[in-house]
Scaffold this active site. Structure first.
Site, PDB file in Angstrom:
ATOM      1  N   ARG A  30     -35.774   2.422 -17.153  1.00  0.00           N
ATOM      2  CA  ARG A  30     -34.415   2.900 -17.431  1.00  0.00           C
ATOM      3  C   ARG A  30     -34.075   2.966 -18.912  1.00  0.00           C
ATOM      4  O   ARG A  30     -33.217   3.748 -19.321  1.00  0.00           O
ATOM      5  CB  ARG A  30     -33.400   2.017 -16.701  1.00  0.00           C
ATOM      6  CG  ARG A  30     -33.438   2.137 -15.183  1.00  0.00           C
ATOM      7  CD  ARG A  30     -32.498   1.130 -14.533  1.00  0.00           C
ATOM      8  NE  ARG A  30     -32.884  -0.238 -14.829  1.00  0.00           N
ATOM      9  CZ  ARG A  30     -32.031  -1.253 -14.937  1.00  0.00           C
ATOM     10  NH1 ARG A  30     -30.736  -1.055 -14.801  1.00  0.00           N
ATOM     11  NH2 ARG A  30     -32.473  -2.471 -15.213  1.00  0.00           N
ATOM     12  N   CYS A  59     -40.975  -0.701  -5.333  1.00  0.00           N
ATOM     13  CA  CYS A  59     -39.741   0.050  -5.090  1.00  0.00           C
ATOM     14  C   CYS A  59     -38.769  -0.773  -4.239  1.00  0.00           C
ATOM     15  O   CYS A  59     -39.142  -1.254  -3.170  1.00  0.00           O
ATOM     16  CB  CYS A  59     -40.055   1.373  -4.405  1.00  0.00           C
ATOM     17  SG  CYS A  59     -38.585   2.399  -4.186  1.00  0.00           S
TER      18      CYS A  59
END
Length: 396
Positions: free
Chosen positions: A250, A121
């Site tokens: 994504r 992350c």
């Protein structure tokens, strides 16, 4: 939804993650606020729609401390549908004891069949605490967290994997070392998002790093992540890197049918799902129904949570700004139905609906704890700080 199919032979064998066989070597990346049970259902149904057993669909990241404290929202994140198999959860943490305790809760209470650890992350609220993509820089801390997770999960036959980035920036790369450490500790697979924390989501993913990791990690699967916007991208990645499978993030936002393309592609078939606007609208409505069910009948909460997906779903379609704005403000299922019906129909717009999705942003200096890069090791003060650094529920 229209598609074209041409049968040949499968591109890669099934993915073996510990005792778990994943027929289609495709993983839905955990994305905060996106990959909840509702969206996973749509992706999984799409993957199965072309006649193949779909891949692995990972839940949103959950923090270890929130799980240990049995936070209601954290427990919701690791609650799966009856038809979800295998069930896959991702855990974030910066303290080995807390991560181990969280993984034990998941494994011993049969909450998931697989646990992934987040070391990738790039979000500042995570990295400024030393977590996510910043953590592998601290060698011993990384080792202790991975060991604690594997030891907690092993008695229950639950495989542990890791997802990571190349490193903090080009001067502080960690992925080859982290991959080999994890392999030695009994991790079942490693996944690499081929960007640094500093890159965030900008620029191009550096697929050659996936190939280098594959050369270094030889006894467990290596998965590649980054810039997979189509089935053709996925096939090119495995061809160029030798990866054992792909992780898609994504690229599927507002496009769960991408998993139909991917499932077919890895089984040697040419399929391109090309939904009309009416078909997209029906998917949005079903997504709304699933969101309300996810929030246990709370219609307002479910429909509000759907709003973020609207622009992704409608990318490339000839829908005016006023209609888009109205859909971004819906608050009931009836209102959603009315506004979707008003869109009418239109054919698939082709290239305009494809390509990059989500915000790429720009490179940015990583947010790190003061002095984080001065040493590869932690002192006692930092160890104490990290025990207090767990975030509340989900970190992105």
């Amino acid at each position: 939804m229209t598609s074209t199919t041409e049968t040949t032979q499968r591109v890669l064998p099934p993915l073996q993650i510990g005792p778990m066989t994943v027929d289609t070597p495709v993983v839905l990346a955990p994305m905060a606020g996106v990959t909840n049970r509702a969206f996973r259902t749509l992706c999984r149904e799409a993957g199965a729609s072309v006649g193949h057993h779909p891949g692995l669909y990972v839940a949103e990241m959950v923090t270890s401390r929130a799980l240990v404290e049995r936070n209601t929202e954290a427990l919701r994140i690791v609650t799966f549908g009856a038809d979800e198999s295998p069930r896959s959860a991702q855990v974030y943490g910066v303290d080995p004891a807390t991560v181990g305790a969280a993984v034990k809760i998941i494994a011993s209470e049969d909450r998931a069949d697989h646990v992934d650890l987040n070391f990738g992350c790039p979000v500042p609220k995570v990295t400024r605490k030393g977590g996510g993509g910043a953590l592998p820089w601290k060698r011993r801390l990384f080792t202790d967290i991975v060991r604690a997770a594997v030891e907690a999960a092993s008695p229950y036959g639950v495989p542990v994997t890791i997802k990571m980035r190349e490193g903090i920036d080009d001067d502080h790369l960690t992925y080859l070392e982290a991959g080999t450490i994890a392999e030695g500790l009994g991790v079942a697979a490693v996944a690499l998002h081929a960007r640094t924390v500093a890159q965030h989501y900008s620029g191009e993913a550096r697929w050659p790093s996936i190939a280098r990791l594959k050369e270094a990690v030889t006894s467990i699967p290596v998965l590649g992540n980054g810039d997979i916007w189509s089935a053709d991208d996925a096939l090119r990645m495995v061809r160029e890197t030798g990866a054992d499978g792909v992780v898609v993030g994504r690229g599927c936002q507002g496009r769960p049918w991408l998993f139909a393309d991917l499932a077919a592609a890895f089984h040697g078939e040419t399929v391109r799902v090309q939904p009309t606007l009416r078909e997209v609208a029906e998917t949005i409505y079903r997504h709304g129904e699933l969101m309300i069910a996810y929030y246990e009948g709370d219609e307002g909460k479910g429909v509000r949570d759907l709003r973020k997906h609207m622009a992704w779903y409608l990318k490339g379609y000839a829908v005016g700004g006023e209609a888009r704005h109205a859909l971004a403000l819906v608050s009931t299922l009836a209102e959603l139905r009315e506004r979707l019906d008003a869109l009418g129909d239109a054919p698939y717009p082709g290239e305009a609906a494809e390509g990059q999705r989500g915000r790429a942003g720009t490179p940015k200096a990583p947010h790190l704890p003061y002095g984080w890069l001065d040493s590869r090791e932690l002192d006692a003060e930092w160890e104490a700080r990290l025990r207090e650094a767990e975030l509340s529920v989900s970190g992105g």
